[in-house]
Design an enzyme around this catalytic site. Structure first.
Site, PDB file in Angstrom:
ATOM      1  CB  SER A 294      -0.930  -0.004   1.206  1.00  0.00           C
ATOM      2  OG  SER A 294      -1.809  -1.117   1.137  1.00  0.00           O
ATOM      3  CG  HIS A 295      -0.875   4.891   1.261  1.00  0.00           C
ATOM      4  ND1 HIS A 295      -0.373   5.583   2.338  1.00  0.00           N
ATOM      5  CD2 HIS A 295      -2.039   4.326   1.679  1.00  0.00           C
ATOM      6  CE1 HIS A 295      -1.188   5.463   3.367  1.00  0.00           C
ATOM      7  NE2 HIS A 295      -2.212   4.700   2.997  1.00  0.00           N
ATOM      8  CG  ASP A 296       2.917   7.237   1.959  1.00  0.00           C
ATOM      9  OD1 ASP A 296       3.694   7.938   1.295  1.00  0.00           O
ATOM     10  OD2 ASP A 296       1.712   7.510   2.134  1.00  0.00           O
ATOM     11  CG  ASN A 314       3.991   5.143   7.205  1.00  0.00           C
ATOM     12  OD1 ASN A 314       5.009   5.308   6.547  1.00  0.00           O
ATOM     13  ND2 ASN A 314       3.814   5.654   8.419  1.00  0.00           N
TER      14      ASN A 314
END
Length: 365
Positions: A294-296, A314
């Site tokens: 997922s993102h980051d 994250n």
């Protein structure tokens, strides 16, 4: 030259690359028997008598008494007849016999290197080079001479696959789905040359890397998954990089990688995987079939995400960590280097370096 015996200046002391010629016992044309003293050499710590290793006639002697001689340089030839003439030496050839700066090599190892025509400039600087190392290099050199380099390896887009196991097959299929490369063959020490992995032929083992690179092949894919021991996968990357190969990244057409994600060299993204916005994927990472990043998220080099694993936003994963099939990692979790997360586990909090989360477990328990 084929019938003459070459004598080089020996390395008497590994810490001194030169010796003084304090006594010259022969001259050009002189007949010698095996074991005769040719010269006496001296360093700051020892004296060494250079002996004839066979019978014959001295030829090609140019050194003068009192001269400083570099270890490894040509001293003379013992020829089969008094009229035998030594080959003309070019300046480059003359220099190639001398020890490179910083090279420390035992006298037996130096003689063995000369016997097998191993370039001294190819030997490691720093540690003392021994007979064992030279024997290993000679065996690799002999094996390399027997290797047949396929014509496909000479193409600009040629790539080799290192590893012919199950993951090797998956990498071959990924390579073909991604397109743009020509598969030159497979490198695998445990398989015989000509053996097929899918329909790709095994070229040879690790010994083929140098001749392949010399033939113009510059691209390689690491197909050792490292499930049993991540060190084996990391070692392959080190071999490929030491041999001068570049590591292209591959993305399956069915995978989705957001434009803002960053992929380092040698990353393999398999079918139906997803890499989200601003994710950063380190060198040699595997994002296997159906895995979600997922993102980051940030994955360090050599991370291996197994099929169906899910990382929430994250998440940080350390170097060489294996995340098993169907694992779920919660938002913002940190997983250390060389950790192992078993299949089906749920990770709700940080995992230390080298930590093990057992299959099906909820971490922390």
């Amino acid at each position: 030259m084929a019938d003459a015996h070459l004598i080089r200046v020996p390395l008497i002391n590994p810490n001194e690359t030169e010796a003084r010629l304090v006594n010259l016992a022969v001259s050009n044309g002189a007949e010698v028997a095996k074991g005769d003293v040719l010269a006496t050499l001296e360093t700051t710590k020892s004296t060494f008598e250079l002996l004839a290793e066979t019978q014959g006639f001295v030829a090609g002697l140019q050194a003068r008494q009192g001269q400083m001689l570099a270890a490894g340089q040509v001293f003379l030839y013992i020829a089969p007849s008094p009229d035998w003439q030594p080959p003309a030496a070019s300046p480059a050839a003359a220099e190639s016999g001398a020890l490179p700066d910083g090279l420390r090599i035992t006298q037996p190892a130096l003689q063995l290197a000369q016997q097998h025509n191993i370039p001294l400039v190819s030997l490691p600087i720093g540690p003392i080079v021994t007979e064992a190392l030279i024997s290993k290099l000679a065996a690799q050199q002999a094996g390399a001479r027997a290797i047949t380099i396929p014509e496909a390896a000479k193409l600009p887009n040629a790539v080799i696959v290192y590893g012919g196991g199950g993951h090797g097959k998956a990498v071959i299929d990924l390579l073909r789905a991604a397109g743009g490369y020509t598969l030159a063959g497979v490198i695998d020490d445990s398989r015989q040359p000509g053996e097929l992995v899918l329909d790709a032929a095994v070229i040879a083992g690790e010994a083929a890397l140098a001749p392949l690179h010399a033939a113009g092949c510059r691209l390689a894919l690491n197909a050792v998954g490292g499930i049993g021991a991540m060190s084996s996968r990391i070692a392959v990357f080190e071999r490929l990089e030491a041999a001068g190969f570049e590591l292209p990244s591959l993305i399956h057409p069915s995978a989705v990688v957001e434009p803002s994600a960053q992929l380092a060299a040698g990353v393999h993204v398999f079918p139906h995987a997803y890499i989200g916005s601003d994710a950063r994927i380190g060198q040699g990472a595997i994002i296997n079939t159906g895995a979600i990043v997922s993102h980051d998220c940030e994955l360090a080099e050599y991370t291996n995400l197994s099929p169906g694993s899910i990382l929430a936003g994250n998440v940080r994963v350390g170097r060489g960590t294996l995340v098993g099939m169907g694992v779920t990692v919660n938002l913002g979790v940190r997983i250390g280097s060389l950790a192992r997360i078993g299949n089906g586990a749920t990770v709700k909090d940080d995992v230390p370096d080298g930590g093990v989360v057992r299959a099906g477990a909820v971490w922390p328990s």
